[in-house]
Design a protein around this motif. Sequence first.
Motif, PDB file in Angstrom:
ATOM      1  N   LYS A  63       0.837  -1.201   0.000  1.00  0.00           N
ATOM      2  CA  LYS A  63       0.000   0.000   0.000  1.00  0.00           C
ATOM      3  C   LYS A  63       0.878   1.258   0.000  1.00  0.00           C
ATOM      4  O   LYS A  63       0.607   2.215  -0.720  1.00  0.00           O
ATOM      5  CB  LYS A  63      -0.906  -0.020   1.233  1.00  0.00           C
ATOM      6  CG  LYS A  63      -1.993   1.004   1.235  1.00  0.00           C
ATOM      7  CD  LYS A  63      -2.877   0.809   2.462  1.00  0.00           C
ATOM      8  CE  LYS A  63      -4.235   1.412   2.232  1.00  0.00           C
ATOM      9  NZ  LYS A  63      -5.129   1.198   3.364  1.00  0.00           N
ATOM     10  N   LEU A  64       1.960   1.225   0.787  1.00  0.00           N
ATOM     11  CA  LEU A  64       2.878   2.364   0.849  1.00  0.00           C
ATOM     12  C   LEU A  64       3.528   2.613  -0.513  1.00  0.00           C
ATOM     13  O   LEU A  64       3.660   3.751  -0.949  1.00  0.00           O
ATOM     14  CB  LEU A  64       3.936   2.146   1.926  1.00  0.00           C
ATOM     15  CG  LEU A  64       4.950   3.272   2.120  1.00  0.00           C
ATOM     16  CD1 LEU A  64       4.242   4.560   2.552  1.00  0.00           C
ATOM     17  CD2 LEU A  64       5.995   2.862   3.144  1.00  0.00           C
ATOM     18  N   ALA A  65       3.927   1.555  -1.200  1.00  0.00           N
ATOM     19  CA  ALA A  65       4.562   1.692  -2.512  1.00  0.00           C
ATOM     20  C   ALA A  65       3.595   2.303  -3.525  1.00  0.00           C
ATOM     21  O   ALA A  65       3.982   3.163  -4.319  1.00  0.00           O
ATOM     22  CB  ALA A  65       5.056   0.334  -3.007  1.00  0.00           C
ATOM     23  N   VAL A  66       2.346   1.877  -3.486  1.00  0.00           N
ATOM     24  CA  VAL A  66       1.345   2.414  -4.416  1.00  0.00           C
ATOM     25  C   VAL A  66       1.089   3.893  -4.120  1.00  0.00           C
ATOM     26  O   VAL A  66       1.037   4.728  -5.035  1.00  0.00           O
ATOM     27  CB  VAL A  66       0.039   1.582  -4.333  1.00  0.00           C
ATOM     28  CG1 VAL A  66      -1.082   2.250  -5.126  1.00  0.00           C
ATOM     29  CG2 VAL A  66       0.286   0.161  -4.829  1.00  0.00           C
ATOM     30  N   ILE A  67       0.954   4.230  -2.854  1.00  0.00           N
ATOM     31  CA  ILE A  67       0.748   5.633  -2.457  1.00  0.00           C
ATOM     32  C   ILE A  67       1.934   6.473  -2.909  1.00  0.00           C
ATOM     33  O   ILE A  67       1.774   7.555  -3.484  1.00  0.00           O
ATOM     34  CB  ILE A  67       0.518   5.755  -0.941  1.00  0.00           C
ATOM     35  CG1 ILE A  67      -0.836   5.161  -0.559  1.00  0.00           C
ATOM     36  CG2 ILE A  67       0.625   7.206  -0.477  1.00  0.00           C
ATOM     37  CD1 ILE A  67      -1.045   4.982   0.935  1.00  0.00           C
ATOM     38  N   GLN A  68       3.140   5.975  -2.682  1.00  0.00           N
ATOM     39  CA  GLN A  68       4.349   6.695  -3.064  1.00  0.00           C
ATOM     40  C   GLN A  68       4.406   6.910  -4.568  1.00  0.00           C
ATOM     41  O   GLN A  68       4.738   7.996  -5.046  1.00  0.00           O
ATOM     42  CB  GLN A  68       5.590   5.938  -2.572  1.00  0.00           C
ATOM     43  CG  GLN A  68       6.882   6.697  -2.683  1.00  0.00           C
ATOM     44  CD  GLN A  68       7.577   6.505  -4.010  1.00  0.00           C
ATOM     45  OE1 GLN A  68       7.397   5.495  -4.694  1.00  0.00           O
ATOM     46  NE2 GLN A  68       8.395   7.470  -4.397  1.00  0.00           N
ATOM     47  N   PHE A  69       4.049   5.888  -5.341  1.00  0.00           N
ATOM     48  CA  PHE A  69       4.051   6.004  -6.798  1.00  0.00           C
ATOM     49  C   PHE A  69       3.114   7.124  -7.254  1.00  0.00           C
ATOM     50  O   PHE A  69       3.503   7.997  -8.029  1.00  0.00           O
ATOM     51  CB  PHE A  69       3.639   4.681  -7.456  1.00  0.00           C
ATOM     52  CG  PHE A  69       3.473   4.783  -8.951  1.00  0.00           C
ATOM     53  CD1 PHE A  69       4.567   4.740  -9.785  1.00  0.00           C
ATOM     54  CD2 PHE A  69       2.216   4.934  -9.512  1.00  0.00           C
ATOM     55  CE1 PHE A  69       4.433   4.851 -11.156  1.00  0.00           C
ATOM     56  CE2 PHE A  69       2.063   5.039 -10.889  1.00  0.00           C
ATOM     57  CZ  PHE A  69       3.171   4.995 -11.713  1.00  0.00           C
ATOM     58  N   TYR A  70       1.882   7.084  -6.757  1.00  0.00           N
ATOM     59  CA  TYR A  70       0.900   8.077  -7.221  1.00  0.00           C
ATOM     60  C   TYR A  70       1.205   9.476  -6.708  1.00  0.00           C
ATOM     61  O   TYR A  70       0.988  10.458  -7.423  1.00  0.00           O
ATOM     62  CB  TYR A  70      -0.523   7.628  -6.898  1.00  0.00           C
ATOM     63  CG  TYR A  70      -0.962   6.534  -7.844  1.00  0.00           C
ATOM     64  CD1 TYR A  70      -1.206   6.811  -9.183  1.00  0.00           C
ATOM     65  CD2 TYR A  70      -1.062   5.217  -7.417  1.00  0.00           C
ATOM     66  CE1 TYR A  70      -1.564   5.808 -10.069  1.00  0.00           C
ATOM     67  CE2 TYR A  70      -1.432   4.207  -8.293  1.00  0.00           C
ATOM     68  CZ  TYR A  70      -1.680   4.512  -9.622  1.00  0.00           C
ATOM     69  OH  TYR A  70      -2.022   3.521 -10.505  1.00  0.00           O
TER      70      TYR A  70
END
Length: 125
Positions: A63-70
């Motif tokens: 979830k953190l990686a997806v948030i960081q990407f966006y």
Amino acid sequence: MDRKFVLSAFSYGILGLMLGIYMAASKNHGQLVTHAHIMLIGFVLSFIYGLCHRLWLNNSHSKLAVIQFYLHQIGSVIVFVGLFLLYGQFIALETIDPILAGGSIIVFIGIVLMMVEFIRTGRAH
């Protein structure tokens, strides 16, 4: 996640180089700052994030990686569009400055989250 970052990096690289070629052909280098930000924040930083995911973060889809990407993508686009409008003299600094500041803060939060991902991964190993 690595593939998403690398594809976005190449997209930004193409956009930044198109702007650079336009500036060279027109002999109007008014968008130099915009070009530099697209190439550095868009191409270079996105590519580095992709490498980080591939080499050290095991291509995390947390979830953190997806948030960081966006966050990185949103902040980057805000900065690029804002700089283009500013240096193209389409909008006054007083108007665009708070928007540019917000975009810059979003990009900053993105890099902090990448560091958090590294810290978390190091603890897991």
